[in-house]
Design a protein around this motif. Structure first.
Motif, PDB file in Angstrom:
ATOM      1  N   CYS A 299       0.851  -1.189   0.000  1.00 33.55           N
ATOM      2  CA  CYS A 299       0.000   0.000   0.000  1.00 33.55           C
ATOM      3  C   CYS A 299       0.891   1.244   0.000  1.00 33.55           C
ATOM      4  O   CYS A 299       1.629   1.481   0.961  1.00 33.55           O
ATOM      5  CB  CYS A 299      -0.914   0.010   1.217  1.00 33.55           C
ATOM      6  SG  CYS A 299      -2.008  -1.430   1.323  1.00 33.55           S
TER       7      CYS A 299
ATOM      8  N   ILE B 171      -9.273   2.079  -1.761  1.00 32.64           N
ATOM      9  CA  ILE B 171      -9.273   0.857  -0.953  1.00 32.64           C
ATOM     10  C   ILE B 171      -9.813  -0.302  -1.777  1.00 32.64           C
ATOM     11  O   ILE B 171      -9.280  -1.424  -1.745  1.00 32.64           O
ATOM     12  CB  ILE B 171     -10.094   1.052   0.333  1.00 32.64           C
ATOM     13  CG1 ILE B 171      -9.471   2.123   1.234  1.00 32.64           C
ATOM     14  CG2 ILE B 171     -10.250  -0.273   1.072  1.00 32.64           C
ATOM     15  CD1 ILE B 171      -8.138   1.731   1.843  1.00 32.64           C
TER      16      ILE B 171
ATOM     17  N   TYR C 242      -7.053  -1.493  -4.078  1.00 30.22           N
ATOM     18  CA  TYR C 242      -6.124  -2.419  -3.418  1.00 30.22           C
ATOM     19  C   TYR C 242      -6.655  -3.854  -3.482  1.00 30.22           C
ATOM     20  O   TYR C 242      -5.934  -4.788  -3.841  1.00 30.22           O
ATOM     21  CB  TYR C 242      -5.974  -2.051  -1.940  1.00 30.22           C
ATOM     22  CG  TYR C 242      -5.126  -0.860  -1.606  1.00 30.22           C
ATOM     23  CD1 TYR C 242      -3.884  -0.654  -2.197  1.00 30.22           C
ATOM     24  CD2 TYR C 242      -5.545   0.045  -0.638  1.00 30.22           C
ATOM     25  CE1 TYR C 242      -3.101   0.424  -1.851  1.00 30.22           C
ATOM     26  CE2 TYR C 242      -4.763   1.133  -0.281  1.00 30.22           C
ATOM     27  CZ  TYR C 242      -3.547   1.326  -0.887  1.00 30.22           C
ATOM     28  OH  TYR C 242      -2.771   2.387  -0.532  1.00 30.22           O
ATOM     29  N   LEU C 243      -7.916  -3.993  -3.096  1.00 27.08           N
ATOM     30  CA  LEU C 243      -8.498  -5.333  -3.022  1.00 27.08           C
ATOM     31  C   LEU C 243      -8.668  -5.948  -4.401  1.00 27.08           C
ATOM     32  O   LEU C 243      -8.514  -7.167  -4.566  1.00 27.08           O
ATOM     33  CB  LEU C 243      -9.827  -5.277  -2.268  1.00 27.08           C
ATOM     34  CG  LEU C 243      -9.710  -4.821  -0.806  1.00 27.08           C
ATOM     35  CD1 LEU C 243     -11.088  -4.751  -0.151  1.00 27.08           C
ATOM     36  CD2 LEU C 243      -8.794  -5.750  -0.014  1.00 27.08           C
TER      37      LEU C 243
ATOM     38  N   CYS D 211      -0.263  -7.756   4.147  1.00 26.92           N
ATOM     39  CA  CYS D 211      -0.577  -6.404   3.695  1.00 26.92           C
ATOM     40  C   CYS D 211       0.344  -5.436   4.442  1.00 26.92           C
ATOM     41  O   CYS D 211       0.415  -5.472   5.680  1.00 26.92           O
ATOM     42  CB  CYS D 211      -2.048  -6.081   3.955  1.00 26.92           C
ATOM     43  SG  CYS D 211      -2.562  -4.427   3.452  1.00 26.92           S
TER      44      CYS D 211
ATOM     45  N   SER E  76      -3.873   2.801   5.250  1.00 23.46           N
ATOM     46  CA  SER E  76      -4.536   1.751   4.473  1.00 23.46           C
ATOM     47  C   SER E  76      -4.488   0.424   5.215  1.00 23.46           C
ATOM     48  O   SER E  76      -5.482  -0.320   5.254  1.00 23.46           O
ATOM     49  CB  SER E  76      -3.867   1.616   3.105  1.00 23.46           C
ATOM     50  OG  SER E  76      -3.862   2.841   2.413  1.00 23.46           O
TER      51      SER E  76
ATOM     52  N   LEU F  40      -7.710  -1.450   6.432  1.00 25.99           N
ATOM     53  CA  LEU F  40      -7.991  -2.793   5.928  1.00 25.99           C
ATOM     54  C   LEU F  40      -8.035  -3.823   7.049  1.00 25.99           C
ATOM     55  O   LEU F  40      -8.746  -4.832   6.946  1.00 25.99           O
ATOM     56  CB  LEU F  40      -6.944  -3.189   4.883  1.00 25.99           C
ATOM     57  CG  LEU F  40      -7.108  -2.528   3.508  1.00 25.99           C
ATOM     58  CD1 LEU F  40      -5.874  -2.764   2.650  1.00 25.99           C
ATOM     59  CD2 LEU F  40      -8.360  -3.047   2.806  1.00 25.99           C
TER      60      LEU F  40
ATOM     61  N   HIS G 127     -11.480  -4.225   7.716  1.00 21.99           N
ATOM     62  CA  HIS G 127     -12.390  -4.407   6.578  1.00 21.99           C
ATOM     63  C   HIS G 127     -11.910  -5.443   5.566  1.00 21.99           C
ATOM     64  O   HIS G 127     -12.399  -5.477   4.438  1.00 21.99           O
ATOM     65  CB  HIS G 127     -12.571  -3.076   5.839  1.00 21.99           C
ATOM     66  CG  HIS G 127     -13.191  -1.987   6.647  1.00 21.99           C
ATOM     67  ND1 HIS G 127     -12.455  -1.165   7.483  1.00 21.99           N
ATOM     68  CD2 HIS G 127     -14.479  -1.563   6.751  1.00 21.99           C
ATOM     69  CE1 HIS G 127     -13.256  -0.285   8.060  1.00 21.99           C
ATOM     70  NE2 HIS G 127     -14.490  -0.506   7.646  1.00 21.99           N
ATOM     71  N   HIS G 128     -10.998  -6.303   5.903  1.00 22.00           N
ATOM     72  CA  HIS G 128     -10.386  -7.161   4.870  1.00 22.00           C
ATOM     73  C   HIS G 128     -11.104  -8.477   4.656  1.00 22.00           C
ATOM     74  O   HIS G 128     -10.745  -9.239   3.725  1.00 22.00           O
ATOM     75  CB  HIS G 128      -8.915  -7.414   5.199  1.00 22.00           C
ATOM     76  CG  HIS G 128      -8.672  -8.267   6.406  1.00 22.00           C
ATOM     77  ND1 HIS G 128      -8.173  -9.542   6.324  1.00 22.00           N
ATOM     78  CD2 HIS G 128      -8.851  -8.026   7.731  1.00 22.00           C
ATOM     79  CE1 HIS G 128      -8.036 -10.038   7.539  1.00 22.00           C
ATOM     80  NE2 HIS G 128      -8.441  -9.139   8.420  1.00 22.00           N
TER      81      HIS G 128
END
Length: 677
Positions: A453, A509, A512-513, A532, A541, A545, A548-549
């Protein structure tokens, strides 16, 4: 540098600076990474025949660096080392007549012959100087040094000599890694080689602002007119809280004859900096941003007729930023470097036709360009190679390496493959993603992978070589690196760059995913061993994350990351950055963008954290206060999550010390190995 505080017998280190190391393995280690020579941009002699440059090597045992100077004959590539001392020589250049080399050593300006003989001290300035610039006619020297202007506690209370405190009355009392106790001022002195210069005229006397402008500014922010009568310099003439909220630097011309100063860019509200004059002295090119308070604005290329004051933006229809400007001897061509699709390439501007032409294309970054006798002398770097000096053909874009400083080490190493691929984002855009593979990669094996990130948030994920975030070092540890050019990065147009402002937790974000979700489809990536990592905004980030990952990652690493966005707004120093990028202040309750930003602060989602995390922070990081890292580590441990805190009491937003840097790499690897292998 954090560790430049020791001396040694120069005889004890003969040969160290050009080390001949025999490696036991072709896989890079942190110790090998810190053994590479770090080359400075070359300065070309007035006749175009020679280049002088510095090379820095680090001594791990002493925890310090040595910088020495080299001269290259550009015709045959012959290189001569011209200094070998127990102190550092830096900022090498040529005197205007080309007969001598100028440089800084022990805080003063020196000169010597091109073969290294006849060294002579030119300045004897109390407290030393930080940089210098000769007038083109050789009659004067401009130098800059730090001036103490803010009263200390001892100044105000002389009967309290041991009090260790500061009394602060306005904002901008610290910057990056320094407390603001004074200002860098420019001085002008007559050049008198017969005897050392002991003083000069402070052209900013009693002004509580600096030039060059901190934190990055150097001699590139100054320029003499060809007649040596005026010095043009970059300055943000604001103080305290006004300074903290503004990026409005201007270019000022100081007249040495009458002491008057004129603002050449009055009314231009963003950054105006780095003036470069044409060889005939009639025109000035410079870098300019349009909007005050937005440091990631498009960097435009302006040219001014110095006689009429008429100025023109030559990049109005060029959707990229420019940097490293250099005039050609035809007084009509300006060479520059621009980031395009995640590599920094060489371009030229024809100021008559307005045509901009791209000259190079490759898996590399150019970091400097100087036109010399029909060719270009450049410095080039990549994810797989530290910077070296090249000769570049402007017609074909082909490069010829000239310096070979790091060839002895590179020849013993196997670097991982670097691959460029395009990935579809959730809003159906094409995103460039770098994939870096381990040395001796075997597609029939399964490897753990790391999502990188980027910080900034508007920094580039181009072909940079870092001594901390070094992708080849990470890959050498046995990992595949996934490095996306997510929303908010340069090189893909201003709309792509600007999307992130006010939307830290939004589309980027998702980008990234998208990158890691696409990468993990490969049969050689183990989707159950994903990590990560990131620093600064990249650290934000990681923290975000972590909440929220959806179980994608098995390990996180955050360096100098933003954990609490409201606290970031209140404690950072460059307020223009926080105010613009976060969308406004926390107390602006009717500001929907700002309130959305603060509602998505990572610290609000600690309740969702479930994954081991390594937190790294430096105490002297004034951009993102060290308390942010402590808070994130404490939160993880209070949640019962495995965590580790790597704390550097003497480091700042970066890790600059040699032994600290090696410790960083070792700790980084150990944490990922523990949870992903």
């Amino acid at each position: 540098m954090a560790c430049d505080n020791k001396k040694e017998n120069p005889e004890a280190r003969k040969g160290y600076k050009t080390p001949e190391q025999k490696l036991s393995s072709d896989i890079m280690t942190p110790e090998v990474l810190w053994s590479f020579g770090r080359i400075s941009n070359p300065a070309i002699s007035p006749d175009g025949s020679k280049a002088v440059y510095g090379v820095t090597y680090f001594n791990k045992e002493e925890d310090r660096s040595y910088t020495d100077l080299y001269v290259m004959n550009l015709a045959d590539g012959k290189i001569t080392q011209i200094t070998d001392t127990d102190y550092n020589e830096s900022d090498a250049n040529w005197t205007p007549d080309g007969k001598r080399i100028s440089y800084l050593a022990k805080g003063q300006l020196w000169e010597m012959n091109p073969d290294g003989s006849g060294a002579k001290q030119i300045t004897q300035i109390e407290g030393g100087i930080n940089g210098y610039l000769y007038a083109p006619d050789g009659s004067k020297i401009a130098y800059y040094k730090d001036i103490k202007m803010e009263p200390t506690v001892q100044d105000m209370h002389p009967d309290l000599p041991k009090a260790k405190a500061r009394i602060i009355n306005d904002q901008f009392y610290r910057h990056w890694n320094d407390w603001v106790e004074g200002y860098t001022h420019i001085f002008i002195a007559d050049y008198t080689p017969a005897q050392p210069i002991t003083s000069g005229q402070d052209i900013m006397k009693d002004e509580k602002w600096e030039s060059p402008v901190r934190p990055w500014g150097g001699t590139e922010q100054l320029a003499w007119t060809r007649d040596g009568q005026k010095l043009i310099y970059t300055c943000r003439k604001k103080y305290g809280i006004d300074y903290a909220f503004s990026t409005n630097t201007d270019l000022y011309a100081y007249n040495t004859a009458d002491g008057t100063t004129v603002n050449l860019t009055e009314g231009m509200m963003g950054y105006d900096k780095n003036p470069v004059l044409s060889p005939d002295g009639k025109k000035m090119a410079w870098e300019s941003m349009e909007r005050d308070g937005y440091e990631a604005d498009k960097n435009r290329l302006f040219v001014m007729d110095l006689e009429t004051g008429k100025k023109k933006d030559f990049t109005k229809n060029f959707d990229q930023s420019v940097g490293n400007l250099a005039w050609d001897k035809d007084n009509n061509t300006v060479w520059f470097i621009s980031d395009y699709h995640a590599t920094d390439e060489i371009y030229s501007l024809n100021t008559t036709s307005g045509e901009i032409k791209k000259h190079t294309d490759g898996i590399h970054n150019y970091t400097s360009v100087v036109p010399v006798n029909g060719s270009l002398i450049t410095t080039q770097v990549s994810m797989s190679k530290p910077a070296e000096i090249y000769r570049t053909d402007p017609a074909t874009g082909k490069d010829e390496e000239l310096s070979f400083i790091n060839k002895p080490l590179l020849d013993q190493l196997t670097m991982g493959k670097v691959e460029k691929r395009w990935v579809k984002t959730t809003d159906n855009k094409d995103m460039l993603v770098w994939m870096i593979y381990p040395p001796h990669f075997d597609p029939n094996q399964k490897y753990p992978a790391i999502l990188y990130c980027e910080g900034g948030p508007q920094s580039t994920v181009s072909q940079f070589w870092s001594y901390r975030w070094n992708f080849q070092q990470m890959a050498a540890n046995g990992y595949i690196i996934v490095a996306p050019n997510r929303r908010g990065l340069p090189g893909f147009g201003q709309e792509w760059l600007e999307q992130i402002s006010g939307d830290y937790s939004g589309q980027n974000i998702k980008d990234y995913l998208s990158a890691i979700d696409e990468a993990k489809k490969e049969p050689y990536i183990d989707e159950n061993r994903l990590g990560c990592i990131g620093a600064s905004y990249g650290g934000y980030s990681v923290y975000y994350l972590a909440g929220h990952h959806n179980n994608r990652f098995k390990a996180f690493i955050a360096h100098c990351g933003i954990f609490d966005l409201e606290m970031q707004y209140y404690t950072t120093e460059e307020m223009w950055f926080a105010h613009w990028d976060l969308g406004g202040a926390p107390w602006e309750k009717n500001n929907k963008i700002a309130q959305r930003t603060y509602a998505n602060s990572p610290h609000k989602f600690v309740g969702n954290w479930d994954t081991p995390i390594l937190v790294i922070h430096g105490q002297k990081d004034f951009r993102i206060d060290a308390s942010q890292g402590m808070a994130a580590f404490n939160a993880a441990r209070m949640r019962g999550i495995p965590a580790q805190y790597l704390y550097f009491p003497e480091e700042c937003h970066w890790v600059l010390g040699c032994q600290d840097g090696i410790l960083w790499q070792r700790t980084f690897k150990a944490w990922l190995d523990k949870w992903l292998k």
